[in-house]
Design an enzyme around this catalytic site. Structure first.
Site, PDB file in Angstrom:
ATOM      1  CG  ASP A 194      62.766  51.710  13.217  1.00  0.00           C
ATOM      2  OD1 ASP A 194      63.768  51.072  12.862  1.00  0.00           O
ATOM      3  OD2 ASP A 194      62.104  52.430  12.449  1.00  0.00           O
ATOM      4  CG  ASP A 237      66.853  54.550   9.049  1.00  0.00           C
ATOM      5  OD1 ASP A 237      67.347  55.674   9.228  1.00  0.00           O
ATOM      6  OD2 ASP A 237      67.541  53.534   8.849  1.00  0.00           O
ATOM      7  CD  GLU A 253      64.502  54.156   5.371  1.00  0.00           C
ATOM      8  OE1 GLU A 253      65.298  54.439   4.458  1.00  0.00           O
ATOM      9  OE2 GLU A 253      64.607  53.110   6.047  1.00  0.00           O
ATOM     10  N   GLY A 270      69.646  48.764   4.251  1.00  0.00           N
ATOM     11  CA  GLY A 270      70.029  49.479   3.041  1.00  0.00           C
ATOM     12  C   GLY A 270      70.802  48.643   2.044  1.00  0.00           C
ATOM     13  CG  HIS A 279      75.355  50.148   1.947  1.00  0.00           C
ATOM     14  ND1 HIS A 279      75.868  49.884   3.195  1.00  0.00           N
ATOM     15  CD2 HIS A 279      74.056  50.509   2.153  1.00  0.00           C
ATOM     16  CE1 HIS A 279      74.937  50.052   4.103  1.00  0.00           C
ATOM     17  NE2 HIS A 279      73.824  50.432   3.509  1.00  0.00           N
ATOM     18  CB  THR A 329      67.666  47.002   9.779  1.00  0.00           C
ATOM     19  OG1 THR A 329      66.948  48.087   9.191  1.00  0.00           O
ATOM     20  CG2 THR A 329      66.679  46.024  10.390  1.00  0.00           C
ATOM     21  CG  ASP A 377      58.783  53.743  10.307  1.00  0.00           C
ATOM     22  OD1 ASP A 377      58.768  54.163   9.135  1.00  0.00           O
ATOM     23  OD2 ASP A 377      59.655  52.968  10.725  1.00  0.00           O
TER      24      ASP A 377
END
Length: 251
Positions: A13, A15, A22, A57, A86, A127, A187
């Protein structure tokens, strides 16, 4: 009894896993985007931690706007506003990264470097959008970062967000390996659920927003990759030998 399959790939992953993006990146960038667009919103740590229950996001922003009394009432108008925010957020994120505002989490660069030439492929299953990787990865891993990763699967490739396993299934297919030949590094609960639903074991490295989360079902949980492994192995920290041992225990 047949032998456990060898570890062929680590799937990361991004972020919160490779860097605290984040807290130190996306939240800050969202707040700067709100200000730049004249919107009266700010997300503090507690608010953003709650919003992280939604993966992605843009999707996170839409979820927030749906409960925001001063947001547009019409869904199409909320979606248009979310797209504009965004887009500006991604620009603010890139500017923040360019100023050196985000560093890799402990042990990340060491482990990425160790995989070169060691017979273990590196992949990303995230993502976040590809533009964010293009901004972030040169600062985390150097200009040659594209040569380090065999596969990159981003938001554009997998529209179904974690905990849906789509992003992992695509990564595994592109790597040409079975789920049992990979170890995911995540995470968050959504990331863990996605990896497990795809059939891969998962190591959790706790990020700041999930420091006290229950990660039942993970192969192991550590504070970061410089921590001492809490599974039987000879390594003093989470290195490739330790991960091969962990993978063999759970493959």
């Amino acid at each position: 009894m047949s032998a456990a399959p060898a570890l062929r790939a680590l799937i990361f992953d991004v972020d919160g896993t490779l860097a605290e993006t984040e807290r130190d990146g996306h939240r800050v960038a969202f707040n700067r985007a709100f200000a730049a667009l004249g919107l009266p919103w700010q997300w503090d740590d507690a608010t953003y931690a709650a919003l992280l229950r939604v993966a992605g996001g843009y999707e996170r922003l839409l979820s927030s706007l749906a409960g925001q009394p001063d947001a547009p009432l019409i869904a199409a108008e909320r979606e248009a506003l979310a797209r504009a925010v965004h887009q500006r957020k991604n620009a603010e994120f890139s500017a923040l990264v360019a100023r050196g505002g985000i560093a890799p989490r402990p042990g990340v660069r060491r482990l990425i470097d160790a995989c070169a030439g060691q017979g273990v492929l590196l992949a990303v299953a995230t993502t976040t959008g590809r533009a964010n990787l293009d901004s972030l990865f040169p600062h985390l891993f150097g200009a040659d970062w594209p040569q380090r990763f065999a596969v990159l699967v981003c938001a554009e490739d997998a529209p179904r967000k974690k905990p849906d396993p789509q992003v992992y299934l695509i990564a595994l297919a592109r790597l040409g390996i079975t789920p049992q030949q990979a170890l995911a590094v995540e995470d968050s609960p959504a990331g863990l659920a996605a990896a497990r639903a795809a059939g891969s074991a998962c190591l959790i490295t706790r990020s700041v927003y999930f420091a006290d989360t229950d990660f039942s079902g993970a192969a192991a949980v550590v504070d970061d990759l410089d921590a001492a492994p809490n599974w039987p192995c000879a390594s003093p920290r989470v290195d490739l030998d330790a991960l091969r041992t962990l993978h063999a225990l759970h493959a």
